[in-house]
Design an enzyme around this catalytic site. Sequence first.
Site, PDB file in Angstrom:
ATOM      1  N   ASN A  94       0.825  -1.203   0.000  1.00  0.00           N
ATOM      2  CA  ASN A  94       0.000   0.000   0.000  1.00  0.00           C
ATOM      3  C   ASN A  94       0.866   1.262   0.000  1.00  0.00           C
ATOM      4  OD1 ASN A  94      -1.893   1.989   0.291  1.00  0.00           O
ATOM      5  ND2 ASN A  94      -2.826   1.183   2.136  1.00  0.00           N
ATOM      6  N   ASP A  95       1.459   1.584   1.154  1.00  0.00           N
ATOM      7  CA  ASP A  95       2.214   2.833   1.262  1.00  0.00           C
ATOM      8  C   ASP A  95       3.331   2.953   0.221  1.00  0.00           C
ATOM      9  OD1 ASP A  95       0.664   3.727   3.350  1.00  0.00           O
ATOM     10  OD2 ASP A  95       1.943   2.838   4.883  1.00  0.00           O
ATOM     11  N   VAL A  96       3.937   1.812  -0.137  1.00  0.00           N
ATOM     12  CA  VAL A  96       5.063   1.864  -1.072  1.00  0.00           C
ATOM     13  C   VAL A  96       4.632   2.176  -2.497  1.00  0.00           C
ATOM     14  CG1 VAL A  96       6.468   0.294   0.309  1.00  0.00           C
ATOM     15  CG2 VAL A  96       5.054  -0.644  -1.513  1.00  0.00           C
TER      16      VAL A  96
ATOM     17  N   ALA B 120       1.133   3.711   7.488  1.00  0.00           N
ATOM     18  CA  ALA B 120       1.481   5.085   7.814  1.00  0.00           C
ATOM     19  C   ALA B 120       0.245   5.896   8.184  1.00  0.00           C
ATOM     20  CB  ALA B 120       2.210   5.732   6.636  1.00  0.00           C
TER      21      ALA B 120
END
Lengths: 104, 466
Positions: B394-396, B435
């Site tokens: 997700n965040d990456v 995050a």
Amino acid sequence: MEIDPFIFRLSIFILSIFIGYFVVWSVTPSLHTPLMSVTNAISSVIIVGAIIASFSSLDGINITFSNILGFVAVTLAAINIFGGFLVTQRMLQMYKKKEKKKNK
Amino acid sequence: MSANLSSILFLITGVLFILALRGLSSPETSRMGNFFGITGMILAIVVSILSVNIFFSNLIYFIIALSIGGIIGGIIAFKIPMTAMPQLVAGFHSLVGLAAVLVAISAYYSPDSFGLGAFQSIKTASIIEMGLGVSIGAITFTGSIIAFMKLQGLMSGSPITFPGQHYLNALLGILIISLIGYLIINQSTQIFWMLIIASLLIGFLIIIPIGGADMPVVISMLNSYSGWAAAGIGFTLENTALIITGALVGSSGAILSYIMCKGMNRSFLNVILGGFGTDNSSGNTKKTTEQKPVKSGNAEDAAFLMKNASSVIIVPGYGMAVAQAQHALREMVDKLKKNDVKVSYAIHPVAGRMPGHMNVLLAEANVPYDEVFELDDINNDFANTDVAYVIGANDVTNPAAKTDSKSPIFGMPVLDVEKCKSVLFIKRSMSPGYAGVDNELFYRDNTLMLFADAKKMTEDIVKHLD
């Protein structure tokens, strides 16, 4: 003036840090997990200390407190040595299987 | 065995360990490297046994201890699923830490056997080294146990913070340094045990505020600590093999921590101080007020899109490990390849819970390693790719890291999946990632959300590919 043997050990230590630095940077990122498991296995070389502790008896008859700590440390280090090297081997085998498959 | 001969043999052990790490520079040489490592370890054990006075009763217990440990280790190594590698490594680190502590305690109580002087009048240099070794060992021990519990799900992976946490840690840190200093003047048992207890406590306290997705940094850091602990004991025992190994492992862990921090664009201190992802960022509150439309699809849509694509890049993340979806994924890729779709894998440095986590899982599923690429090597290819299949990451993939300077992940290197013609994003719900940031990728026109468990969705797609 004589040089303290500690200085020699310190030299080995510092130079080894540099060797570690360069060797580890050359490790391919896809093998970072095996790198962790193998460094974990080799750090169990602390078993040499555990062996000294296991046999630190003076007369060989009475088992001392230090001996017991030594035996426990030997067990822990052995878990790590066998577990660490074998799991690394298992992972590295997985990287091998595919090479063969590709060659076919 | 003479001291000179054993020293030389211990040096050879050190060299073999260097070769073991060197072997990991490529998969072809890695198995040879592991062989060097095993040889070095056997050599070290044999030399140490030949260097001590063997007493029969002790030898029996020693062999029993070695066998029990060996059997447990062997069973673990064969039984452990590859998805559980992070917690296994964390658990193993805790054993190294504890072993270091036990050896140091033993050396403290019988210094004569270790050649360090007499009880409570140990040589000054040795007591400092011993103090450092026992302290770092104890920190490694409790820290790794917490890391293990967080990874195993035995305790919440979310950061645990409380007011005054950093002050307490700083205070404990100062206490530990003073206790080591005080040991030089007064080698009393109370001081020695206080040092151990304070170190155990700080190991526990420094890891609890660190959240689940920061675990790659934590595991690498603990790896490094276990090395320094070994080196500390190595100095105490005046053993070259331990000193060399400690230095190698210490620098290895430090480098991995650095690579992981760089992968998140955060400083090491920022990770260690912890608490990341707990504060409600602006992105989070915004999400509740305005509901942006998302396109969601099913397995059939996804199968259709990929079948008609000419190239697909797969972006795996921790969710793939949780769902154990790597085998289903491989099956899907095989089907796609039969349809002449070019498939490659893109791995972000911090994907998963430990360095190289995704690579091992893909290797387990028999994905050839030359189809797997690191961030820098593949990031330019997204623009020429038809479909990105994001599975459990997700965040990456969040483009906000490149554009939104207010985002907590701003500046973090991300995979440019949004440049693909279409993005398939498997996710169980709309909840934000670790995050705590909303991923604007979800609302893009070229994104199709697949709301399902990663493994189930992949299996369904496989069915529809026929």
